[in-house]
Design a protein around this motif. Sequence first.
Motif, PDB file in Angstrom:
ATOM      1  N   VAL A  83      -4.083  11.064   6.294  1.00 43.54           N
ATOM      2  CA  VAL A  83      -4.017  10.392   7.599  1.00 43.54           C
ATOM      3  C   VAL A  83      -4.081  11.458   8.679  1.00 43.54           C
TER       4      VAL A  83
ATOM      5  N   ARG B  64      -8.577  14.410  -2.060  1.00 44.87           N
ATOM      6  CA  ARG B  64      -8.371  13.514  -3.198  1.00 44.87           C
ATOM      7  C   ARG B  64      -9.143  13.980  -4.429  1.00 44.87           C
TER       8      ARG B  64
ATOM      9  N   SER C  79       1.340  12.435   4.355  1.00 44.08           N
ATOM     10  CA  SER C  79       0.755  11.995   5.626  1.00 44.08           C
ATOM     11  C   SER C  79       0.811  10.474   5.752  1.00 44.08           C
ATOM     12  N   HIS C  80       0.608   9.759   4.657  1.00 42.05           N
ATOM     13  CA  HIS C  80       0.698   8.295   4.685  1.00 42.05           C
ATOM     14  C   HIS C  80       2.151   7.852   4.895  1.00 42.05           C
TER      15      HIS C  80
ATOM     16  N   ALA D   7       2.860   8.442   8.591  1.00 41.51           N
ATOM     17  CA  ALA D   7       2.184   7.461   9.442  1.00 41.51           C
ATOM     18  C   ALA D   7       2.843   6.091   9.365  1.00 41.51           C
ATOM     19  N   ALA D   8       3.385   5.737   8.193  1.00 41.87           N
ATOM     20  CA  ALA D   8       4.054   4.446   8.019  1.00 41.87           C
ATOM     21  C   ALA D   8       5.522   4.489   8.425  1.00 41.87           C
TER      22      ALA D   8
ATOM     23  N   GLN E 276       0.820  -1.216   0.000  1.00 46.89           N
ATOM     24  CA  GLN E 276       0.000   0.000   0.000  1.00 46.89           C
ATOM     25  C   GLN E 276       0.852   1.263   0.000  1.00 46.89           C
ATOM     26  N   ILE E 277       1.904   1.276   0.812  1.00 47.79           N
ATOM     27  CA  ILE E 277       2.729   2.485   0.868  1.00 47.79           C
ATOM     28  C   ILE E 277       3.534   2.633  -0.420  1.00 47.79           C
TER      29      ILE E 277
ATOM     30  N   ILE F 198      -1.927  14.288   1.121  1.00 45.38           N
ATOM     31  CA  ILE F 198      -2.330  12.887   1.233  1.00 45.38           C
ATOM     32  C   ILE F 198      -1.113  11.975   1.315  1.00 45.38           C
ATOM     33  N   VAL F 199      -0.232  12.085   0.329  1.00 48.32           N
ATOM     34  CA  VAL F 199       0.883  11.138   0.206  1.00 48.32           C
ATOM     35  C   VAL F 199       1.854  11.275   1.372  1.00 48.32           C
TER      36      VAL F 199
ATOM     37  N   THR G 152       1.107   4.064  -2.868  1.00 45.41           N
ATOM     38  CA  THR G 152       0.905   5.471  -2.535  1.00 45.41           C
ATOM     39  C   THR G 152       2.049   6.331  -3.050  1.00 45.41           C
TER      40      THR G 152
ATOM     41  N   PRO H 160      -4.431   7.220  -2.196  1.00 47.72           N
ATOM     42  CA  PRO H 160      -5.334   6.949  -1.061  1.00 47.72           C
ATOM     43  C   PRO H 160      -6.492   7.935  -1.006  1.00 47.72           C
TER      44      PRO H 160
END
Length: 397
Positions: free
Chosen positions: A202, A86, A136-137, A140-141, A17-18, A133-134, A21, A198
Amino acid sequence: MSHSAENTDAELVARRQILATSIAGALAMAVAMGLGRFFYTPVLPAMMTGLGLGPAEAGWIASANYVGYLLGAVLAAYGWAEGIERKVALLGLAATALLLLAMGVSSNVAILAMIRFLAGLASAFVMIFASAIVLSHGLAANKPWVQSSHFGGVGFGISISAIMFSLIILADSGWRMAWIMAALLAFAGLAVVVRYLPRDVVRAGPAKKERPLTWTPALLALTIAYGVFGFGYIVTATFLVAIVRDGGGSSLFEAGVWLATGIAAGPSVAYWMPAVRRIGLANVFALGCLVEAIGVAASVLVPLPVGPVLGGVLLGGTLVIVTAFGLQLGRQLVPESPRRALALMTAAFGIGQILGPVVAGYLADWSGTYTWASLAAALGLLASAAIVVVYCRPPAA
Protein backbone atom coordinates in the motif's frame (compact mmCIF):
# COMPACT_ATOMS: atom_id res chain seq x y z
CA MET A 1 -29.78 -1.93 -1.45
CA SER A 2 -29.63 0.86 1.16
CA HIS A 3 -26.55 2.99 1.65
CA SER A 4 -26.05 1.60 5.18
CA ALA A 5 -26.28 -1.97 3.87
CA GLU A 6 -23.67 -1.21 1.22
CA ASN A 7 -21.37 0.22 3.91
CA THR A 8 -21.87 -2.87 6.03
CA ASP A 9 -21.03 -5.16 3.11
CA ALA A 10 -17.94 -3.11 2.28
CA GLU A 11 -16.78 -3.24 5.89
CA LEU A 12 -17.30 -7.00 5.96
CA VAL A 13 -15.26 -7.44 2.77
CA ALA A 14 -12.50 -5.21 4.13
CA ARG A 15 -12.47 -7.14 7.41
CA ARG A 16 -12.16 -10.44 5.56
CA GLN A 17 -9.40 -9.08 3.35
CA ILE A 18 -7.28 -7.84 6.24
CA LEU A 19 -7.82 -11.13 8.09
CA ALA A 20 -6.70 -13.07 5.00
CA THR A 21 -3.69 -10.75 4.68
CA SER A 22 -2.70 -11.35 8.30
CA ILE A 23 -3.00 -15.14 7.85
CA ALA A 24 -0.85 -14.99 4.71
CA GLY A 25 1.76 -12.93 6.54
CA ALA A 26 1.84 -15.25 9.55
CA LEU A 27 2.24 -18.32 7.33
CA ALA A 28 4.95 -16.64 5.26
CA MET A 29 6.90 -15.97 8.45
CA ALA A 30 6.18 -19.48 9.75
CA VAL A 31 7.64 -21.01 6.60
CA ALA A 32 10.58 -18.65 6.03
CA MET A 33 11.63 -18.15 9.64
CA GLY A 34 10.02 -20.86 11.81
CA LEU A 35 10.98 -23.60 9.34
CA GLY A 36 13.55 -22.16 6.94
CA ARG A 37 15.62 -20.42 9.62
CA PHE A 38 15.01 -22.15 12.94
CA PHE A 39 14.20 -25.78 12.16
CA TYR A 40 17.94 -26.43 12.13
CA THR A 41 17.92 -26.08 15.93
CA PRO A 42 15.75 -29.10 16.92
CA VAL A 43 17.21 -31.33 14.19
CA LEU A 44 20.83 -30.38 14.94
CA PRO A 45 21.63 -32.90 17.73
CA ALA A 46 20.37 -35.83 15.65
CA MET A 47 22.31 -34.56 12.63
CA MET A 48 25.47 -34.20 14.73
CA THR A 49 25.11 -37.81 15.88
CA GLY A 50 24.14 -39.19 12.47
CA LEU A 51 26.83 -37.37 10.49
CA GLY A 52 29.52 -37.27 13.17
CA LEU A 53 29.58 -33.46 13.33
CA GLY A 54 31.31 -31.54 16.11
CA PRO A 55 30.07 -28.20 17.51
CA ALA A 56 32.48 -26.22 15.30
CA GLU A 57 31.23 -27.89 12.09
CA ALA A 58 27.62 -27.42 13.21
CA GLY A 59 28.42 -23.77 13.89
CA TRP A 60 29.86 -23.26 10.41
CA ILE A 61 26.75 -24.76 8.79
CA ALA A 62 24.57 -22.50 10.92
CA SER A 63 26.65 -19.45 10.08
CA ALA A 64 26.36 -20.17 6.36
CA ASN A 65 22.63 -19.60 6.76
CA TYR A 66 23.28 -16.22 8.33
CA VAL A 67 25.75 -15.25 5.61
CA GLY A 68 22.93 -15.85 3.14
CA TYR A 69 20.58 -13.82 5.32
CA LEU A 70 23.10 -10.98 5.40
CA LEU A 71 23.50 -11.02 1.61
CA GLY A 72 19.73 -11.04 1.15
CA ALA A 73 19.32 -8.07 3.47
CA VAL A 74 22.01 -6.07 1.67
CA LEU A 75 20.51 -6.84 -1.75
CA ALA A 76 17.06 -5.85 -0.50
CA ALA A 77 18.35 -2.39 0.42
CA TYR A 78 18.44 -1.45 -3.26
CA GLY A 79 15.39 -0.48 -5.30
CA TRP A 80 15.28 -3.42 -7.74
CA ALA A 81 12.20 -5.00 -6.11
CA GLU A 82 9.96 -1.94 -6.14
CA GLY A 83 6.56 -3.07 -7.43
CA ILE A 84 7.45 -6.81 -7.53
CA GLU A 85 7.65 -7.47 -3.79
CA ARG A 86 5.02 -10.21 -3.98
CA LYS A 87 6.83 -12.16 -6.68
CA VAL A 88 10.13 -12.00 -4.78
CA ALA A 89 8.48 -13.09 -1.51
CA LEU A 90 6.73 -16.06 -3.17
CA LEU A 91 9.92 -17.15 -4.93
CA GLY A 92 11.68 -16.97 -1.57
CA LEU A 93 9.04 -19.22 0.02
CA ALA A 94 9.23 -21.74 -2.84
CA ALA A 95 13.01 -21.81 -2.54
CA THR A 96 12.72 -22.33 1.22
CA ALA A 97 10.54 -25.42 0.74
CA LEU A 98 12.89 -26.90 -1.86
CA LEU A 99 15.95 -26.23 0.31
CA LEU A 100 14.34 -27.89 3.33
CA LEU A 101 13.87 -30.95 1.14
CA ALA A 102 17.50 -30.77 0.00
CA MET A 103 18.68 -30.86 3.64
CA GLY A 104 17.00 -34.22 4.05
CA VAL A 105 18.95 -35.86 1.23
CA SER A 106 22.42 -34.36 1.81
CA SER A 107 25.36 -35.48 3.96
CA ASN A 108 28.43 -33.49 2.91
CA VAL A 109 29.24 -30.57 5.23
CA ALA A 110 30.08 -28.21 2.36
CA ILE A 111 26.83 -29.04 0.55
CA LEU A 112 24.81 -28.63 3.74
CA ALA A 113 26.46 -25.25 4.30
CA MET A 114 25.61 -24.16 0.75
CA ILE A 115 21.99 -25.22 1.20
CA ARG A 116 21.76 -23.27 4.43
CA PHE A 117 23.38 -20.26 2.73
CA LEU A 118 20.70 -20.25 0.03
CA ALA A 119 17.98 -20.77 2.66
CA GLY A 120 19.24 -17.69 4.49
CA LEU A 121 19.09 -15.65 1.29
CA ALA A 122 15.52 -16.79 0.66
CA SER A 123 14.37 -16.10 4.22
CA ALA A 124 15.76 -12.55 4.14
CA PHE A 125 13.79 -11.78 0.98
CA VAL A 126 10.59 -13.17 2.50
CA MET A 127 11.17 -11.34 5.78
CA ILE A 128 11.68 -7.97 4.12
CA PHE A 129 9.28 -8.08 1.17
CA ALA A 130 6.39 -10.03 2.70
CA SER A 131 6.62 -7.79 5.77
CA ALA A 132 6.54 -4.69 3.55
CA ILE A 133 3.29 -5.91 1.95
CA VAL A 134 1.49 -7.19 5.04
CA LEU A 135 2.45 -4.39 7.43
CA SER A 136 1.53 -1.70 4.90
CA HIS A 137 -1.97 -3.19 4.59
CA GLY A 138 -2.31 -3.40 8.36
CA LEU A 139 -1.25 0.23 8.70
CA ALA A 140 -3.62 1.39 5.95
CA ALA A 141 -6.52 -0.47 7.61
CA ASN A 142 -5.55 0.92 11.04
CA LYS A 143 -5.30 -2.62 12.42
CA PRO A 144 -2.23 -2.79 14.70
CA TRP A 145 -2.95 -6.44 15.50
CA VAL A 146 -1.80 -7.33 11.99
CA GLN A 147 1.80 -6.69 13.09
CA SER A 148 1.36 -8.99 16.08
CA SER A 149 -0.09 -11.83 14.03
CA HIS A 150 2.48 -11.37 11.26
CA PHE A 151 5.54 -11.69 13.50
CA GLY A 152 3.72 -14.26 15.63
CA GLY A 153 4.01 -16.54 12.62
CA VAL A 154 7.63 -17.18 13.61
CA GLY A 155 6.49 -18.75 16.89
CA PHE A 156 3.72 -20.64 15.12
CA GLY A 157 6.25 -22.15 12.73
CA ILE A 158 8.55 -23.12 15.60
CA SER A 159 5.65 -24.71 17.52
CA ILE A 160 4.34 -26.70 14.55
CA SER A 161 7.84 -27.91 13.72
CA ALA A 162 8.41 -28.96 17.34
CA ILE A 163 5.19 -30.99 17.39
CA MET A 164 6.06 -32.58 14.06
CA PHE A 165 9.56 -33.36 15.29
CA SER A 166 8.11 -35.02 18.42
CA LEU A 167 5.99 -37.29 16.24
CA ILE A 168 9.02 -38.18 14.14
CA ILE A 169 10.95 -39.07 17.30
CA LEU A 170 8.08 -41.29 18.51
CA ALA A 171 7.99 -42.98 15.10
CA ASP A 172 11.79 -43.33 15.14
CA SER A 173 11.92 -41.97 11.57
CA GLY A 174 15.26 -40.14 11.78
CA TRP A 175 16.51 -36.64 11.09
CA ARG A 176 16.28 -36.95 7.30
CA MET A 177 12.54 -37.55 7.48
CA ALA A 178 12.29 -34.50 9.75
CA TRP A 179 13.65 -32.25 6.98
CA ILE A 180 11.40 -33.88 4.37
CA MET A 181 8.31 -33.35 6.54
CA ALA A 182 9.34 -29.75 7.14
CA ALA A 183 9.49 -29.29 3.36
CA LEU A 184 5.97 -30.66 2.98
CA LEU A 185 4.72 -28.25 5.64
CA ALA A 186 6.47 -25.42 3.81
CA PHE A 187 4.80 -26.30 0.49
CA ALA A 188 1.41 -26.37 2.25
CA GLY A 189 2.07 -22.94 3.75
CA LEU A 190 3.20 -21.61 0.38
CA ALA A 191 -0.11 -22.68 -1.22
CA VAL A 192 -2.07 -20.59 1.29
CA VAL A 193 0.23 -17.58 0.94
CA VAL A 194 -0.09 -17.68 -2.86
CA ARG A 195 -3.87 -17.52 -2.44
CA TYR A 196 -4.11 -14.71 0.13
CA LEU A 197 -1.01 -12.48 0.05
CA PRO A 198 -1.99 -9.08 -1.45
CA ARG A 199 -0.51 -8.13 -4.78
CA ASP A 200 1.10 -4.84 -3.79
CA VAL A 201 2.46 -2.73 -0.98
CA VAL A 202 0.00 0.00 0.00
CA ARG A 203 1.55 3.28 -1.16
CA ALA A 204 0.46 6.89 -1.14
CA GLY A 205 1.48 7.07 -4.83
CA PRO A 206 3.18 4.97 -7.51
CA ALA A 207 6.16 2.78 -6.64
CA LYS A 208 9.31 4.85 -6.32
CA LYS A 209 12.73 4.62 -4.75
CA GLU A 210 13.18 5.88 -1.22
CA ARG A 211 15.47 8.75 -0.39
CA PRO A 212 19.08 7.84 0.45
CA LEU A 213 19.53 6.92 4.09
CA THR A 214 20.73 9.67 6.42
CA TRP A 215 22.91 8.24 9.18
CA THR A 216 22.28 9.91 12.53
CA PRO A 217 24.16 9.03 15.75
CA ALA A 218 21.00 7.38 17.10
CA LEU A 219 20.51 5.24 13.98
CA LEU A 220 24.18 4.24 13.96
CA ALA A 221 23.98 3.22 17.64
CA LEU A 222 20.77 1.27 17.03
CA THR A 223 22.32 -0.55 14.07
CA ILE A 224 25.34 -1.54 16.18
CA ALA A 225 23.08 -2.67 19.02
CA TYR A 226 20.97 -4.66 16.58
CA GLY A 227 24.07 -6.44 15.30
CA VAL A 228 25.22 -7.25 18.85
CA PHE A 229 21.72 -8.56 19.59
CA GLY A 230 22.07 -10.84 16.55
CA PHE A 231 25.21 -12.31 18.10
CA GLY A 232 23.60 -12.64 21.53
CA TYR A 233 20.37 -14.38 20.67
CA ILE A 234 21.62 -16.73 17.96
CA VAL A 235 23.89 -18.80 20.21
CA THR A 236 20.94 -20.13 22.19
CA ALA A 237 18.64 -20.13 19.15
CA THR A 238 21.13 -22.43 17.40
CA PHE A 239 22.37 -24.64 20.23
CA LEU A 240 19.50 -24.74 22.75
CA VAL A 241 18.45 -28.29 21.87
CA ALA A 242 22.10 -29.37 21.71
CA ILE A 243 22.52 -27.92 25.23
CA VAL A 244 19.65 -30.15 26.39
CA ARG A 245 21.27 -33.23 24.85
CA ASP A 246 24.65 -32.27 26.29
CA GLY A 247 23.02 -32.15 29.72
CA GLY A 248 21.51 -35.60 29.36
CA GLY A 249 17.97 -34.68 28.30
CA SER A 250 15.89 -37.12 26.26
CA SER A 251 14.92 -36.59 22.63
CA LEU A 252 11.32 -35.88 23.61
CA PHE A 253 12.48 -33.33 26.17
CA GLU A 254 14.55 -31.68 23.45
CA ALA A 255 11.43 -31.31 21.33
CA GLY A 256 9.47 -30.13 24.36
CA VAL A 257 11.96 -27.34 25.06
CA TRP A 258 11.72 -26.19 21.43
CA LEU A 259 7.91 -26.35 21.62
CA ALA A 260 8.00 -24.15 24.74
CA THR A 261 10.16 -21.69 22.79
CA GLY A 262 7.64 -21.53 19.95
CA ILE A 263 4.61 -21.22 22.24
CA ALA A 264 6.27 -18.29 24.03
CA ALA A 265 7.20 -16.64 20.72
CA GLY A 266 3.76 -16.85 19.08
CA PRO A 267 1.85 -14.19 21.07
CA SER A 268 4.94 -12.27 22.24
CA VAL A 269 4.38 -9.15 20.12
CA ALA A 270 0.81 -8.87 21.42
CA TYR A 271 1.66 -9.21 25.09
CA TRP A 272 4.59 -6.76 24.87
CA MET A 273 2.50 -4.06 23.14
CA PRO A 274 1.18 -2.54 26.40
CA ALA A 275 4.79 -2.05 27.49
CA VAL A 276 5.55 -0.26 24.20
CA ARG A 277 2.69 2.15 24.79
CA ARG A 278 3.81 2.73 28.36
CA ILE A 279 7.61 3.05 28.11
CA GLY A 280 8.37 3.29 24.38
CA LEU A 281 10.12 1.16 21.78
CA ALA A 282 13.69 1.87 22.89
CA ASN A 283 13.05 0.85 26.50
CA VAL A 284 11.13 -2.29 25.46
CA PHE A 285 14.01 -3.25 23.15
CA ALA A 286 16.43 -2.91 26.07
CA LEU A 287 14.14 -4.73 28.49
CA GLY A 288 13.70 -7.57 26.00
CA CYS A 289 17.48 -7.92 25.69
CA LEU A 290 17.80 -8.01 29.49
CA VAL A 291 15.12 -10.70 29.87
CA GLU A 292 16.69 -12.71 27.07
CA ALA A 293 20.13 -12.45 28.67
CA ILE A 294 18.69 -14.00 31.84
CA GLY A 295 17.26 -16.89 29.80
CA VAL A 296 20.49 -17.44 27.87
CA ALA A 297 22.49 -17.63 31.10
CA ALA A 298 19.87 -19.82 32.80
CA SER A 299 19.97 -22.35 29.95
CA VAL A 300 23.50 -23.37 30.98
CA LEU A 301 23.74 -22.32 34.64
CA VAL A 302 20.48 -23.82 35.95
CA PRO A 303 20.32 -27.65 35.81
CA LEU A 304 17.83 -29.68 33.77
CA PRO A 305 14.90 -29.58 33.45
CA VAL A 306 14.41 -25.99 34.67
CA GLY A 307 17.36 -24.25 32.97
CA PRO A 308 16.73 -25.13 29.32
CA VAL A 309 12.96 -24.69 29.68
CA LEU A 310 13.45 -21.25 31.24
CA GLY A 311 15.98 -20.42 28.56
CA GLY A 312 13.59 -21.51 25.80
CA VAL A 313 10.61 -19.61 27.20
CA LEU A 314 12.56 -16.39 27.72
CA LEU A 315 14.21 -16.73 24.31
CA GLY A 316 10.86 -17.30 22.61
CA GLY A 317 9.20 -14.51 24.54
CA THR A 318 11.78 -11.94 23.45
CA LEU A 319 13.50 -12.86 20.18
CA VAL A 320 10.58 -11.81 17.95
CA ILE A 321 9.73 -8.62 19.81
CA VAL A 322 13.32 -7.37 20.01
CA THR A 323 13.71 -8.10 16.30
CA ALA A 324 10.40 -6.47 15.33
CA PHE A 325 10.49 -3.49 17.70
CA GLY A 326 14.12 -2.78 16.83
CA LEU A 327 13.15 -2.45 13.18
CA GLN A 328 10.14 -0.33 14.13
CA LEU A 329 12.42 1.96 16.15
CA GLY A 330 14.67 2.27 13.10
CA ARG A 331 11.67 3.33 11.01
CA GLN A 332 10.88 6.00 13.60
CA LEU A 333 14.42 7.32 13.50
CA VAL A 334 14.45 7.68 9.69
CA PRO A 335 10.80 7.81 8.50
CA GLU A 336 11.84 9.03 5.04
CA SER A 337 13.83 5.83 4.29
CA PRO A 338 12.15 3.01 6.25
CA ARG A 339 12.96 0.11 3.92
CA ARG A 340 16.62 1.05 3.59
CA ALA A 341 16.87 1.30 7.37
CA LEU A 342 15.16 -2.10 7.74
CA ALA A 343 17.48 -3.72 5.21
CA LEU A 344 20.73 -2.29 6.60
CA MET A 345 19.77 -3.02 10.21
CA THR A 346 18.96 -6.57 9.12
CA ALA A 347 22.41 -6.71 7.53
CA ALA A 348 24.02 -5.74 10.86
CA PHE A 349 21.86 -8.36 12.53
CA GLY A 350 23.15 -10.87 9.98
CA ILE A 351 26.79 -10.08 10.79
CA GLY A 352 26.11 -10.79 14.47
CA GLN A 353 24.40 -14.05 13.56
CA ILE A 354 27.35 -15.13 11.41
CA LEU A 355 29.81 -14.60 14.25
CA GLY A 356 27.65 -16.14 16.98
CA PRO A 357 27.54 -19.83 15.96
CA VAL A 358 31.20 -19.84 14.86
CA VAL A 359 32.43 -18.35 18.13
CA ALA A 360 30.09 -20.57 20.14
CA GLY A 361 31.13 -23.69 18.25
CA TYR A 362 34.83 -23.11 18.84
CA LEU A 363 34.26 -22.20 22.50
CA ALA A 364 32.24 -25.41 22.93
CA ASP A 365 34.97 -27.49 21.26
CA TRP A 366 37.64 -25.83 23.42
CA SER A 367 35.80 -26.08 26.75
CA GLY A 368 33.70 -29.21 26.18
CA THR A 369 30.57 -27.31 27.20
CA TYR A 370 28.24 -24.60 25.90
CA THR A 371 28.53 -22.59 29.12
CA TRP A 372 31.18 -20.07 28.05
CA ALA A 373 29.52 -19.51 24.68
CA SER A 374 26.18 -18.84 26.32
CA LEU A 375 27.66 -16.47 28.89
CA ALA A 376 29.40 -14.53 26.09
CA ALA A 377 26.03 -14.30 24.33
CA ALA A 378 24.37 -13.03 27.52
CA LEU A 379 27.01 -10.31 27.86
CA GLY A 380 26.34 -9.30 24.26
CA LEU A 381 22.63 -8.94 24.99
CA LEU A 382 23.38 -6.76 28.02
CA ALA A 383 25.66 -4.58 25.88
CA SER A 384 22.93 -4.21 23.25
CA ALA A 385 20.44 -3.10 25.90
CA ALA A 386 22.88 -0.54 27.29
CA ILE A 387 23.63 0.98 23.86
CA VAL A 388 19.95 1.49 23.08
CA VAL A 389 19.10 2.96 26.47
CA VAL A 390 21.94 5.48 26.28
CA TYR A 391 21.94 6.50 22.62
CA CYS A 392 18.67 5.64 20.86
CA ARG A 393 15.63 7.85 21.10
CA PRO A 394 13.21 8.61 18.27
CA PRO A 395 12.80 12.30 17.38
CA ALA A 396 10.19 14.19 19.34
CA ALA A 397 6.82 14.43 17.59
